[in-house]
Motif scaffolding. Structure first.
Motif, short mmCIF file in Angstrom:
data_model
loop_
_atom_site.label_atom_id
_atom_site.label_comp_id
_atom_site.label_asym_id
_atom_site.label_seq_id
_atom_site.Cartn_x
_atom_site.Cartn_y
_atom_site.Cartn_z
N ASP A 165 -3.89 3.02 -2.36
CA ASP A 165 -3.03 4.14 -2.75
C ASP A 165 -1.76 3.68 -3.47
O ASP A 165 -0.66 4.11 -3.15
CB ASP A 165 -2.69 4.97 -1.51
CG ASP A 165 -1.82 6.18 -1.82
OD1 ASP A 165 -2.06 6.83 -2.86
OD2 ASP A 165 -0.89 6.45 -1.04
N ILE A 166 -1.92 2.81 -4.45
CA ILE A 166 -0.80 2.45 -5.31
C ILE A 166 -0.99 3.17 -6.65
O ILE A 166 -2.02 3.02 -7.29
CB ILE A 166 -0.71 0.93 -5.54
CG1 ILE A 166 -0.42 0.22 -4.22
CG2 ILE A 166 0.38 0.60 -6.56
CD1 ILE A 166 -0.41 -1.30 -4.30
N ASN A 224 -2.51 9.08 -12.01
CA ASN A 224 -2.51 7.62 -11.97
C ASN A 224 -2.90 7.09 -13.34
O ASN A 224 -3.91 7.51 -13.91
CB ASN A 224 -3.50 7.12 -10.91
CG ASN A 224 -3.34 5.63 -10.63
OD1 ASN A 224 -2.26 5.07 -10.83
ND2 ASN A 224 -4.40 5.00 -10.17
N GLY A 225 -2.08 6.21 -13.88
CA GLY A 225 -2.33 5.66 -15.22
C GLY A 225 -1.99 6.63 -16.33
O GLY A 225 -2.41 6.45 -17.47
N LYS A 226 -1.19 7.66 -16.00
CA LYS A 226 -0.92 8.74 -16.95
C LYS A 226 0.51 8.68 -17.51
O LYS A 226 1.37 7.99 -16.97
CB LYS A 226 -1.14 10.10 -16.28
CG LYS A 226 -2.53 10.30 -15.71
CD LYS A 226 -3.60 10.27 -16.79
CE LYS A 226 -4.97 10.61 -16.22
NZ LYS A 226 -6.03 10.55 -17.26
N HIS A 227 0.71 9.44 -18.56
CA HIS A 227 2.03 9.65 -19.15
C HIS A 227 2.44 11.08 -18.85
O HIS A 227 1.71 12.02 -19.16
CB HIS A 227 1.97 9.42 -20.66
CG HIS A 227 3.30 9.51 -21.34
ND1 HIS A 227 3.46 10.09 -22.59
CD2 HIS A 227 4.53 9.10 -20.97
CE1 HIS A 227 4.74 10.02 -22.93
NE2 HIS A 227 5.40 9.43 -21.98
N LEU A 228 3.60 11.24 -18.21
CA LEU A 228 4.05 12.57 -17.80
C LEU A 228 5.32 12.99 -18.54
O LEU A 228 6.13 12.15 -18.93
CB LEU A 228 4.32 12.62 -16.30
CG LEU A 228 3.11 12.59 -15.37
CD1 LEU A 228 2.62 11.16 -15.14
CD2 LEU A 228 3.43 13.24 -14.04
N SER A 288 0.85 -1.20 0.00
CA SER A 288 0.00 0.00 0.00
C SER A 288 0.88 1.24 0.00
O SER A 288 1.94 1.27 0.63
CB SER A 288 -0.91 0.01 1.23
OG SER A 288 -1.89 -0.99 1.14
N HIS A 289 0.45 2.27 -0.72
CA HIS A 289 1.17 3.52 -0.93
C HIS A 289 2.37 3.36 -1.86
O HIS A 289 3.21 4.27 -1.95
CB HIS A 289 1.61 4.15 0.41
CG HIS A 289 0.54 4.22 1.44
ND1 HIS A 289 -0.60 4.98 1.26
CD2 HIS A 289 0.41 3.61 2.64
CE1 HIS A 289 -1.38 4.83 2.31
NE2 HIS A 289 -0.80 4.01 3.16
N GLY A 290 2.43 2.22 -2.55
CA GLY A 290 3.53 1.98 -3.48
C GLY A 290 3.44 2.86 -4.72
O GLY A 290 2.36 3.37 -5.07
N ALA A 295 -2.98 0.57 -14.01
CA ALA A 295 -3.43 1.48 -12.94
C ALA A 295 -4.88 1.20 -12.57
O ALA A 295 -5.23 1.18 -11.38
CB ALA A 295 -3.26 2.93 -13.38
N ALA A 296 -5.71 0.98 -13.57
CA ALA A 296 -7.12 0.69 -13.31
C ALA A 296 -7.28 -0.63 -12.56
O ALA A 296 -8.07 -0.74 -11.61
CB ALA A 296 -7.89 0.64 -14.62
N ALA A 297 -6.51 -1.63 -12.96
CA ALA A 297 -6.58 -2.94 -12.30
C ALA A 297 -6.10 -2.86 -10.85
O ALA A 297 -6.69 -3.45 -9.94
CB ALA A 297 -5.75 -3.97 -13.08
N MET A 298 -5.01 -2.11 -10.63
CA MET A 298 -4.47 -1.98 -9.28
C MET A 298 -5.44 -1.22 -8.38
O MET A 298 -5.62 -1.55 -7.21
CB MET A 298 -3.11 -1.29 -9.31
CG MET A 298 -2.37 -1.31 -8.00
SD MET A 298 -1.80 -2.96 -7.49
CE MET A 298 -0.29 -3.13 -8.47
N SER A 299 -6.09 -0.20 -8.93
CA SER A 299 -7.05 0.58 -8.14
C SER A 299 -8.25 -0.26 -7.73
O SER A 299 -8.89 0.01 -6.71
CB SER A 299 -7.52 1.80 -8.95
OG SER A 299 -6.46 2.69 -9.18
#
Length: 276
Positions: free
Chosen positions: A218-219, A263-267, A130-132, A207-211
């Motif tokens: 909070d990963i 989350n799940g984004k490209h920065l 969690s929080h990873g 990201a969607a799967a982890m959420s």
């Protein structure tokens, strides 16, 4: 505060080395693992950072080897019981002047930059606490390629919902390269950019799967473009130093607890880039 465990793939030189350096400086009460395929070069890199007063740890990792990935997973599980920060930096890029046939370039680029990175995720994601935080080092070459794809392929990338959807796209690209039908099938002759388009797409799905996993909280999983960096990969033509290239990956790796976004984004340059 519990000790955080961080790991960087491809950390013996270039951007990966700079990411390890920054994490060693920024992580309070943490352990940072520098991993590399070549054990001697990896250990030399660790010694170089120790001369700067930093204290990274080394573990061998060849992301193209399932046995190597499994050894790392087992080590992390038995030694630390989990992982808090994963930066998937290891990748390859063929030079423009490389005479390797494009079908081979396509096969090798997808195998390492996309599939091997995914294999690391399969092994290490169950260890993320969690929080990873997870950051895949991607590239603006991904969006660059996407803009040149056929409308049909653009739709396929945009609406990919599962890992299998992205796997099929990557496999179709390699098959098209092998058949010599890239342009007819709507692809672009850019193996590196296509592999990174795959990484950017899978980031959103992961990201969607982890959420949706209620056993952990909070990963955040993101990917980023470090910029045009002066490394071996750019034949040292890049305009950024490796330490400058590390800024956005480290930003993603150290997003504060309970940030929720991105989350799940490209920065790029610490800001979200709208892709597809």
């Amino acid at each position: 505060m519990s000790q955080k465990i961080a790991l960087v793939t491809g950390g013996n030189k270039g951007i990966g080395f700079a990411i390890v350096r920054a994490l060693c400086k920024e992580l309070q009460n943490g352990i940072v693992y520098l991993t590399s395929r070549n054990e001697e070069r990896g250990k030399d890199a660790v010694e170089e950072l120790k001369k700067e007063g930093l204290n990274p740890h080394f573990h061998q990792l060849d992301i193209d080897s399932s046995e190597s990935i499994d050894r790392l997973r087992d080590f992390l599980k038995s030694t630390h019981g989990g992982l808090d920060i994963l930066v998937n930096n290891a990748a390859i890029a063929f030079k423009q002047k490389d005479t390797t046939s494009f079908d081979v370039q396509a096969k090798v680029s997808i195998a390492t930059n996309y599939t091997a990175t995914l294999n690391v995720c399969h092994a290490l994601f169950p260890l993320i606490r969690s929080h990873g935080r997870v950051c895949h080092v991607a590239s603006m070459s991904g969006p660059h390629v996407y803009k040149k794809l056929s409308p049909k392929l653009q739709e396929a990338f945009k609406h990919a919902k599962t890992e299998d959807d992205v796997n099929k796209l990557m496999a179709d690209f390699v098959a098209s390269a092998e058949k010599g039908t890239l342009s007819e099938e709507g692809w672009v002759q850019n193996a590196y950019g296509t592999s990174k388009a795959g990484v950017i797409t899978i980031t959103r799905i992961q990201a969607a799967a982890m959420s949706a996993d209620t056993s952990r909280q909070d990963i955040l999983i993101n990917c980023c473009c470090p910029g045009y960096v002066d490394t071996d990969m750019t034949s040292h033509k890049g305009t950024k130093t490796p330490d400058e290239g590390a800024i956005t990956p480290v930003y993603c790796a150290l997003l504060p607890e309970n940030s929720a976004t991105p989350n799940g984004k490209h920065l790029s340059n610490k800001s979200v880039v709208e892709t597809w």
